[in-house]
Design an enzyme around this catalytic site. Structure first.
Site, short mmCIF file in Angstrom:
data_model
loop_
_atom_site.label_atom_id
_atom_site.label_comp_id
_atom_site.label_asym_id
_atom_site.label_seq_id
_atom_site.Cartn_x
_atom_site.Cartn_y
_atom_site.Cartn_z
N ASP A 250 0.52 1.95 6.69
CA ASP A 250 0.66 0.63 7.27
C ASP A 250 1.14 -0.40 6.25
O ASP A 250 1.04 -0.19 5.07
CB ASP A 250 -0.73 0.15 7.72
CG ASP A 250 -0.99 0.54 9.15
OD1 ASP A 250 -0.11 1.16 9.76
OD2 ASP A 250 -2.07 0.19 9.63
N LYS A 272 5.22 -3.14 10.42
CA LYS A 272 5.97 -4.25 9.84
C LYS A 272 5.04 -5.44 9.77
O LYS A 272 3.91 -5.34 9.31
CB LYS A 272 7.17 -4.56 10.70
CG LYS A 272 8.46 -4.62 9.91
CD LYS A 272 9.59 -4.97 10.84
CE LYS A 272 10.93 -4.79 10.17
NZ LYS A 272 11.99 -4.95 11.16
N MET A 385 -7.20 -11.73 10.67
CA MET A 385 -5.96 -12.14 11.33
C MET A 385 -6.05 -13.57 11.85
O MET A 385 -5.63 -13.86 12.97
CB MET A 385 -5.64 -11.18 12.50
CG MET A 385 -5.36 -9.77 12.03
SD MET A 385 -5.22 -8.58 13.37
CE MET A 385 -6.91 -8.07 13.59
N1 SAH Z 1 -8.72 -2.32 9.15
C1 SAH Z 1 -8.60 -3.47 8.29
C2 SAH Z 1 -8.26 -4.71 9.05
C3 SAH Z 1 -6.95 -4.67 9.77
S1 SAH Z 1 -6.56 -6.18 10.56
C4 SAH Z 1 -9.88 -3.66 7.50
O1 SAH Z 1 -10.89 -3.01 7.78
O2 SAH Z 1 -9.86 -4.46 6.57
C5 SAH Z 1 -5.60 -6.98 9.36
C6 SAH Z 1 -6.34 -8.15 8.79
O3 SAH Z 1 -7.26 -7.75 7.80
C7 SAH Z 1 -5.46 -9.12 8.06
O4 SAH Z 1 -4.79 -9.99 8.95
C8 SAH Z 1 -6.45 -9.87 7.22
O5 SAH Z 1 -7.15 -10.81 7.98
C9 SAH Z 1 -7.41 -8.78 6.85
N2 SAH Z 1 -7.14 -8.22 5.51
C10 SAH Z 1 -6.88 -6.95 5.20
N3 SAH Z 1 -6.73 -6.79 3.87
C11 SAH Z 1 -6.91 -8.00 3.32
C12 SAH Z 1 -6.88 -8.49 2.00
N4 SAH Z 1 -6.63 -7.70 0.95
N5 SAH Z 1 -7.11 -9.81 1.79
C13 SAH Z 1 -7.37 -10.62 2.83
N6 SAH Z 1 -7.40 -10.21 4.10
C14 SAH Z 1 -7.19 -8.92 4.36
#
Ligand code: SAH
Length: 463
Positions: A250, A272, A385
């Site tokens: 991803d 994307k 998000m």
């Molecule tokens: N499965 C992922 C989340 C996917 S949704 C998890 O468990 O973290 C995608 C969202 O995750 C992004 O829009 C953001 O809000 C958050 N996110 C993921 N990685 C991040 C990071 N390194 N820093 C800040 N937000 C993050």
């Protein structure tokens, strides 16, 4: 090479340990683990050794060592803190050509003990030849951390199949390929996950397929890649990434994490930006199934944890429908990673007794949340998000009863070297974020715990 590495069979052999303290005890235990019959000789015996002596685990001779004590023994270890005694033991053993180890003295020893990684029947031993025992121990822990705990069970399974494989697969090449496939692939992973029977059944079907010259179905591993810092990967994630034939990843998977994927694995980019998927979700689901059916080991690498706003569930549904085997490897979700690296505890006895993870973005682009629940006091709210809807989110929270002064933080690219944390309150944060050129991914944390960052921030300050 200063020493010859060799593995001694000391089952039921008489072993002598000279010394009655904790070091002697450790050596005695080790010899015992390898099946030796241990006698401890020392005028003073620690209470614990004494206890063991009484329970019959060791024979104890409470006396000062004399040279003829070494007779009849296959192996001698001297673990006293008296150099004169150690020298005497070494001389006596050498005279009778009995291998001797004097703890911490390679000059007096004819053999040395390595650092051991025990996954019996698999044993790895590391030695620095006395040059730097700490370095040997570091290497040992490095190996410890990469070799799964159940490695021994895998070896036992292989042993049970050995003769049959020899009979049913004709050429050495065929046999080698079979072992490489099973010991690094689905069979191994089933053993590591504790599914002994399934592992055995899989080995069986792979053996039959190999003998008939057919390919077997591969497997899909839905792996959480964590929030960005590659050090936050699990051992299991790393191992699977290094064994994968194909990796479907991803947008959120950081380049540093991706760099750890096996170099010649096929890498397919599947995401994307928000709303604009490089490959539509439905297609990804089918792609995973198709790749696995062609015999590939497929790692589906997702940011954070696959089961938290990761559509992990949807991808698995398709695999289930098509009978493709799969495993799920949890990852550190953005909330945990970002909170820790920003110095914001998600719960705290004084400020928050619960924590809510919500998404600020729905499938149709709207925000439709349970505001009443979100504005409850003494809780922390983590919004995934939420960047685009930040202004609206804050406004709605205030409208539904949250204080405009409630602390809030936005963490940008959390856990990576580019991490930035912008703090404020529900009323000030959106403006602050607007003036900064913020880059995705970002996470929002709302609640009184955010204040703690003033004291607990560590990550940016350490750099
Ligand atoms: N499965 C992922 C989340 C996917 S949704 C998890 O468990 O973290 C995608 C969202 O995750 C992004 O829009 C953001 O809000 C958050 N996110 C993921 N990685 C991040 C990071 N390194 N820093 C800040 N937000 C993050």
């Amino acid at each position: 090479m200063d020493y010859l590495p060799a593995f001694l069979d000391i089952a039921d052999q008489l072993c002598l340990v000279v010394g009655g303290g904790t070091v002697a005890q450790r050596k005695a235990e080790l010899l015992l683990q390898a099946g030796g019959k241990v006698t401890v000789v020392s005028p003073e015996i620690s209470p614990e050794l004494e206890e063991w002596g009484r329970s019959g685990r060791f024979a104890i001779r409470r006396k000062r060592f004399t040279a003829d004590d070494v007779c009849d023994f296959t192996l001698v270890v001297s673990a006293t803190n008296d150099t004169a005694v150690n020298t005497e033991v070494a001389a006596a053993a050498r005279q009778h050509r009995i291998p001797v180890n004097v703890v911490d003295s390679s000059e007096l020893s004819t053999f040395i003990f390595p650092s051991i990684i025990d996954r019996s029947p698999i044993i790895a031993a590391v030695s620095s030849g006395g040059a730097s025992p700490v370095l040997a121990r570091l290497l040992r822990s490095h190996i410890e951390s990469t070799v799964p705990a159940a490695y021994g069970r895998l070896a036992q399974l292989a042993e049970r199949f050995r003769t049959r494989v020899q009979h049913e697969l004709e050429t050495i090449t065929q046999r080698r390929r079979f072992w490489e496939k099973t010991l690094q692939g689905a069979v191994a992973e089933l053993v590591f996950a504790g599914h002994k029977q399934e592992a055995e059944a899989k080995m069986e079907s792979m053996l039959r397929a190999e003998a008939a010259g057919r390919t077997t179905t591969g497997e899909v591993y839905l792996v959480g890649a964590g929030p960005g810092d590659p050090d936050l990967l699990t051992f299991r994630a790393l191992r699977l990434m290094q064994r994968a034939d194909t990796v479907v990843y991803d947008r959120l998977v950081s380049p540093e994490v991706l760099a750890l994927v096996r170099r010649d694995a096929e890498k397919i980019y599947a995401g994307k930006a928000r709303n604009e998927h490089a490959i539509p979700q439905e297609k990804i689901n089918h792609l995973l199934a198709r790749l696995a059916r062609s015999g590939k080991r497929v790692v589906r690498l997702k940011g954070g944890d696959p089961f938290i706003f990761g559509r992990g569930g949807e991808e698995i549904e398709t695999l289930l429908e098509q009978g493709v085997p799969f495993q799920i490897v949890p990852g550190i979700t953005a909330a945990s990673g970002c909170a820790s690296y920003a110095g914001i505890p998600l719960t705290h006895r004084d400020y928050a007794q619960s924590c809510l993870f919500v998404t600020g973005h729905l499938k149709d682009g709207s925000i439709d949340l349970n505001w009443k629940q979100l504005t409850m006091p003494n809780q922390t709210l983590v919004i995934y998000m939420g960047l685009l809807g930040l202004e609206q989110l804050c406004r709605q929270l205030i409208l539904h009863g949250s204080s405009p002064d409630l602390p809030a933080a936005l963490i940008e690219q959390g856990t990576t070297p580019k991490q930035r944390v912008i703090t404020g309150t529900l009323s000030t944060l959106p403006k602050r974020v607007e003036t900064e050129a913020v880059r995705a991914p970002t996470l929002i944390i709302v609640g009184n715990v955010v204040q703690l960052r003033d004291r607990l921030a560590w990550f940016e300050t350490n750099r």
